[in-house]
Scaffold this active site. Structure first.
Site, PDB file in Angstrom:
ATOM      1  N   LEU A 119      -1.202  10.074   4.402  1.00  0.00           N
ATOM      2  CA  LEU A 119      -2.323   9.307   3.847  1.00  0.00           C
ATOM      3  C   LEU A 119      -3.200  10.101   2.898  1.00  0.00           C
ATOM      4  O   LEU A 119      -4.414   9.932   2.876  1.00  0.00           O
ATOM      5  CB  LEU A 119      -3.155   8.704   4.984  1.00  0.00           C
ATOM      6  CG  LEU A 119      -2.420   7.594   5.729  1.00  0.00           C
ATOM      7  CD1 LEU A 119      -3.012   7.356   7.101  1.00  0.00           C
ATOM      8  CD2 LEU A 119      -2.457   6.293   4.931  1.00  0.00           C
ATOM      9  N   GLY A 122      11.411  -3.732   2.978  1.00  0.00           N
ATOM     10  CA  GLY A 122      12.734  -3.715   2.380  1.00  0.00           C
ATOM     11  C   GLY A 122      12.996  -4.741   1.300  1.00  0.00           C
ATOM     12  O   GLY A 122      14.151  -4.942   0.903  1.00  0.00           O
ATOM     13  N   ASN A 133      -6.604  -1.097   0.730  1.00  0.00           N
ATOM     14  CA  ASN A 133      -6.074  -0.695   2.030  1.00  0.00           C
ATOM     15  C   ASN A 133      -6.959   0.411   2.599  1.00  0.00           C
ATOM     16  O   ASN A 133      -7.308   1.363   1.900  1.00  0.00           O
ATOM     17  CB  ASN A 133      -4.627  -0.225   1.860  1.00  0.00           C
ATOM     18  CG  ASN A 133      -3.966   0.136   3.178  1.00  0.00           C
ATOM     19  OD1 ASN A 133      -4.173   1.230   3.705  1.00  0.00           O
ATOM     20  ND2 ASN A 133      -3.163  -0.766   3.707  1.00  0.00           N
ATOM     21  N   CYS A 143      -2.511   4.289  11.308  1.00  0.00           N
ATOM     22  CA  CYS A 143      -2.872   5.698  11.138  1.00  0.00           C
ATOM     23  C   CYS A 143      -2.927   6.359  12.509  1.00  0.00           C
ATOM     24  O   CYS A 143      -3.365   5.753  13.477  1.00  0.00           O
ATOM     25  CB  CYS A 143      -4.242   5.846  10.495  1.00  0.00           C
ATOM     26  SG  CYS A 143      -4.532   4.810   9.077  1.00  0.00           S
ATOM     27  N   SER A 171       0.816  -1.205   0.000  1.00  0.00           N
ATOM     28  CA  SER A 171       0.000   0.000   0.000  1.00  0.00           C
ATOM     29  C   SER A 171       0.854   1.261   0.000  1.00  0.00           C
ATOM     30  O   SER A 171       1.824   1.371   0.747  1.00  0.00           O
ATOM     31  CB  SER A 171      -0.886  -0.004   1.241  1.00  0.00           C
ATOM     32  OG  SER A 171      -1.649   1.174   1.297  1.00  0.00           O
TER      33      SER A 171
HETATM   34  C1  LIG Z   1       5.489   6.521   0.312  1.00  0.00           C
HETATM   35  C2  LIG Z   1       4.863   5.435   1.121  1.00  0.00           C
HETATM   36  C3  LIG Z   1       3.487   5.454   1.364  1.00  0.00           C
HETATM   37  C4  LIG Z   1       2.878   4.468   2.124  1.00  0.00           C
HETATM   38  N1  LIG Z   1       1.523   4.503   2.312  1.00  0.00           N
HETATM   39  C5  LIG Z   1       0.912   3.507   3.029  1.00  0.00           C
HETATM   40  C6  LIG Z   1      -0.502   3.493   3.188  1.00  0.00           C
HETATM   41  O1  LIG Z   1      -1.226   4.346   2.660  1.00  0.00           O
HETATM   42  N2  LIG Z   1      -1.060   2.491   3.933  1.00  0.00           N
HETATM   43  C7  LIG Z   1      -0.293   1.507   4.500  1.00  0.00           C
HETATM   44  O2  LIG Z   1      -0.843   0.630   5.139  1.00  0.00           O
HETATM   45  N3  LIG Z   1       1.050   1.490   4.336  1.00  0.00           N
HETATM   46  C8  LIG Z   1       1.673   2.464   3.616  1.00  0.00           C
HETATM   47  N4  LIG Z   1       3.046   2.432   3.444  1.00  0.00           N
HETATM   48  C9  LIG Z   1       3.844   1.341   4.051  1.00  0.00           C
HETATM   49  C10 LIG Z   1       4.158   0.255   3.044  1.00  0.00           C
HETATM   50  O3  LIG Z   1       2.971  -0.338   2.545  1.00  0.00           O
HETATM   51  C11 LIG Z   1       5.068  -0.837   3.646  1.00  0.00           C
HETATM   52  O4  LIG Z   1       4.405  -1.410   4.741  1.00  0.00           O
HETATM   53  C12 LIG Z   1       6.397  -0.294   4.124  1.00  0.00           C
HETATM   54  O5  LIG Z   1       6.844   0.722   3.262  1.00  0.00           O
HETATM   55  C13 LIG Z   1       7.467  -1.374   4.251  1.00  0.00           C
HETATM   56  O6  LIG Z   1       7.785  -1.951   2.994  1.00  0.00           O
HETATM   57  P1  LIG Z   1       9.040  -1.476   2.080  1.00  0.00           P
HETATM   58  O7  LIG Z   1      10.230  -1.359   2.971  1.00  0.00           O
HETATM   59  O8  LIG Z   1       9.153  -2.542   1.044  1.00  0.00           O
HETATM   60  O9  LIG Z   1       8.647  -0.155   1.502  1.00  0.00           O
HETATM   61  C14 LIG Z   1       3.672   3.419   2.666  1.00  0.00           C
HETATM   62  C15 LIG Z   1       5.048   3.394   2.416  1.00  0.00           C
HETATM   63  C16 LIG Z   1       5.645   4.373   1.652  1.00  0.00           C
HETATM   64  C17 LIG Z   1       7.125   4.304   1.390  1.00  0.00           C
END
Ligand SMILES: Cc1cc2nc3c(=O)[nH]c(=O)nc-3n(C[C@H](O)[C@H](O)[C@H](O)COP(=O)(O)O)c2cc1C
Ligand SMILES: Cc1cc2nc3c(=O)[nH]c(=O)nc-3n(C[C@H](O)[C@H](O)[C@H](O)COP(=O)(O)OP(=O)(O)OC[C@H]3O[C@@H](n4cnc5c(N)ncnc54)[C@H](O)[C@@H]3O)c2cc1C
Ligand code: FES
Lengths: 260, 307
Positions: free
Chosen positions: B78, B249, B104, B135, B26
């Site tokens: 958000l 990651g 989401n 949130c 998400s």
């Molecule tokens: C720019 C950005 C926006 C995100 N927006 C949401 C969101 O709207 N809802 C949510 O549950 N997680 C959100 N996340 C979290 C990601 O879904 C994920 O859980 C987190 O980034 C860890 O994964 P990664 O290290 O592969 O990015 C966001 C992450 C990033 C980087």
């Protein structure tokens, strides 16, 4: 079509203190237009986010693009060490670019301040090729240690301003425009925020439209992360709130539509 | 012995079948439209949308993102167009992509999540919802719901009551013991848990002597968080019996395999999509290659194989 690819460095030269011109072989040279940018990526896994850099020139015949940038931190310092034959990851073409249809046949004042000059050179050359006449550049430098100035002069009339008065008008780009008594049909500008604010006001005074290229911190450059937004006057059609994405709805905006 | 050349990649979570265990996280993929020109979306196991709220959210002031060593901080706040626009514009696009659609859900307080679910309930084409309990909760003074086991259980139960499709509870890592929260979600009836959301961090601009992000704090993601995420997936997958979706990651197949071996049924790719739009396809192919190399006939055999 947007692509991420590994580009080969054709050449690199230092144009002025800390300002570099880098030519890259890419597959999308033909598609790039003035005002669009590329994401350049560091080879160091510690630095993952893209460095957005405007395209300064495209050379479809040779499958090449050129960017001109200033060393502003670790990422751009790394790029400055690249030599012919080295490889670098790039993504592009990104962003909307200047509204070329809108500019057709018009007298365009192209204002570039600081490191905002490179995309204006691209625009100037595009307009020259499409037969626009009476266009002019207003280029603002810190000092007489200029860059791209000869290339601007080969393209159109150039009004120069410097912060220290060592070349051209001592003051801002708008001081130079006013002093020359130059009047345009439309303004295109790229440069620091305070300059863009002044340009927006100036265009309102002159009663002409202004298209300004904005900068914001980016994480994707693709319009998905919503990291790079800029406040807008009206509700944006994509976001459904009062902001727009600099990387995809911009970086070029009609000055009337954004809050600076 | 039979030679494995076409390993089974399909998985199933709460009755929802996915072509493979690789989805997108998400907030890192919009609603997929922007990636469609670079990537065949039908190759993905699932697409998780940006967090959707009942009404449009403007999000935070800029700067919203910054780079940190092998990662990034984000404080988007958000921002989203609201459920109405999502249903009218984004969902019809997603429905056509021949992949599982996970919406989401974001809210400032429990009632706001429920309102979103009420709006999504009758929509066609949503396979699952993922409840983002990270949130900031206005009523709890900005603290997140996801840190309070009793609240997590209560909200999960009510979400399950409101909507018929499977509910994934997304866990925040910003807690003392993530297993407690996962167990609460399971007790509330969650069909699966996903983790990790971002780790709260901060970056200071030493030249200007100020915070880099307008919001001061932001969520850390990217390769920098991966070891923490793998550890948490390992812990949670042993604490609950519902499926675990692992993320944090992931940037290549090897990263994804770590999560599967630690106990995840599926994995999700987040910020790596920003840096390499083709990463998910590479992860899927890499997992398949690994199964062939190791002569493992079914990807599900990897889940929790490390004990
Ligand atoms: C720019 C950005 C926006 C995100 N927006 C949401 C969101 O709207 N809802 C949510 O549950 N997680 C959100 N996340 C979290 C990601 O879904 C994920 O859980 C987190 O980034 C860890 O994964 P990664 O290290 O592969 O990015 C966001 C992450 C990033 C980087
Ligand atoms: C659309 C656009 C076009 C640009 N065109 C040019 C150009 O043609 N020539 C040029 O010299 N510069 C240009 N810039 C600015 C350039 O992106 C930054 O100078 C560069 O990212 C700095 O990277 P760094 O690693 O050297 O600096 P660091 O400060 O170490 O970078 C840290 C992080 O902040 C980001 N960042 C830092 N400064 C900026 C900035 N001003 N704008 C956006 N992100 C920033 C970096 O991308 C990186 O993620 C442009 C910016 C944008 C948004
Ligand atoms: S940088 Fe991600 S939306 Fe613009």
């Amino acid at each position: 079509m947007k692509k991420k690819e590994t580009a080969c460095v054709i050449s690199q030269e230092e144009l002025a203190a800390d300002i570099y011109s880098l030519r890259l072989r890419v597959s999308f040279a033909e598609e790039v237009k003035a005002g669009q940018f590329l994401s350049l990526f560091s080879a160091d896994g510690m630095r993952l986010l893209p460095r957005p850099i405007s395209v300064c020139e495209t050379d479809p015949a040779n499958g090449a693009v050129r960017v001109v940038y200033r060393i502003a931190g670790q990422g751009t310092r790394e790029f400055s060490r690249l030599k012919a034959g080295d490889m670098i990851s790039v993504m592009g073409p990104l962003g909307n670019g200047f509204p070329l249809e809108e500019l057709k046949g018009k007298r365009v004042l192209m204002i570039g301040g600081g490191i905002g000059i490179p995309p204006m050179l691209f625009l100037g050359r595009t307009l020259k090729a499409t037969g626009n006449t009476g266009c002019a550049f207003a280029a603002g430098y810190r000092t007489s240690d200029t860059y791209l100035l000869e290339e601007l002069r080969e393209t159109a009339r150039v009004l120069v301003a410097t912060d220290d008065g060592s070349l051209g008008v001592h003051g801002t780009v708008l001081d130079a425009v006013r002093e020359a008594g130059y009047h345009a049909d439309v303004i295109c500008a790229c440069g620091p925020r305070p300059m863009l604010k002044a340009v927006k006001g100036f265009a309102e005074e002159e009663g002409i439209p202004a298209y300004i290229s904005l900068e914001e911190r980016m994480a994707c450059g693709l319009g998905v992360c919503l990291g790079c937004v800029t406040p807008t006057r009206e509700t944006d059609s994509h976001s459904n709130v009062r902001n727009a994405r600099v990387c995809t709805d911009g970086p070029v905006f009609n000055a009337r539509e954004v809050e600076l | 012995m039979k030679n494995v050349t076409e390993p089974r990649m399909e998985i199933e979570i709460a009755g929802v079948r996915m072509k493979n265990p690789v989805m997108v996280s998400s907030g890192t993929f919009g609603s997929g439209m922007e990636y469609a020109e670079m990537l065949d979306l039908s190759k993905l196991g699932a697409i998780t949308t940006k967090g959707i709220s009942a009404v449009p959210w403007e999000g935070n002031a800029v700067p919203r993102v910054c780079e940190t060593p092998a990662g990034m901080l984000n404080a988007i706040g958000l921002q989203n167009p609201g459920a109405e626009v999502f249903l009218k514009r984004d969902l019809p696009f997603l429905k056509k992509q021949d992949t599982v659609v996970i919406v989401n859900v974001a809210g400032h307080e429990p009632d706001e999540y429920y309102r979103v679910l009420d709006m999504l309930r009758d929509a066609e084409g949503i396979d699952m919802v993922e409840i983002n309990l990270s949130c900031p909760n206005v009523k709890a003074g900005g603290l997140t719901l996801g840190t309070d086991p009793a609240m997590v259980e209560e909200v999960t139960r009510e979400c399950k009551r409101r909507i018929g499709i499977p509910v994934i509870i997304k866990l925040t890592p910003n807690v003392t013991d993530i297993r407690t929260i996962a167990r609460a979600a399971e007790a509330g009836g969650a069909d699966a848990v996903s983790l990790i959301n971002t780790l709260t961090g901060m970056k200071i601009d030493v030249e200007r002597q100020t915070f880099v992000l307008a919001n001061r704090t932001g969520g850390l993601s990217g390769p920098a968080v991966k070891p923490v995420a793998v550890r948490m997936v390992y812990e949670v997958s042993r604490a609950v019996s519902i499926p675990v979706i692992g993320m944090g990651g992931i940037a290549c197949a090897e990263d994804a395999l770590e999560f599967l071996l630690a106990g995840a049924m599926a994995v999700s790719v987040g910020m790596a999509n920003f840096i390499n739009p083709y990463v998910t396809a590479e992860v899927i192919d890499g997992i398949r290659d690994y199964l062939i190399r190791k002569q493992i006939p079914d990807v599900r055999e990897l889940t929790g194989a490390v004990r």
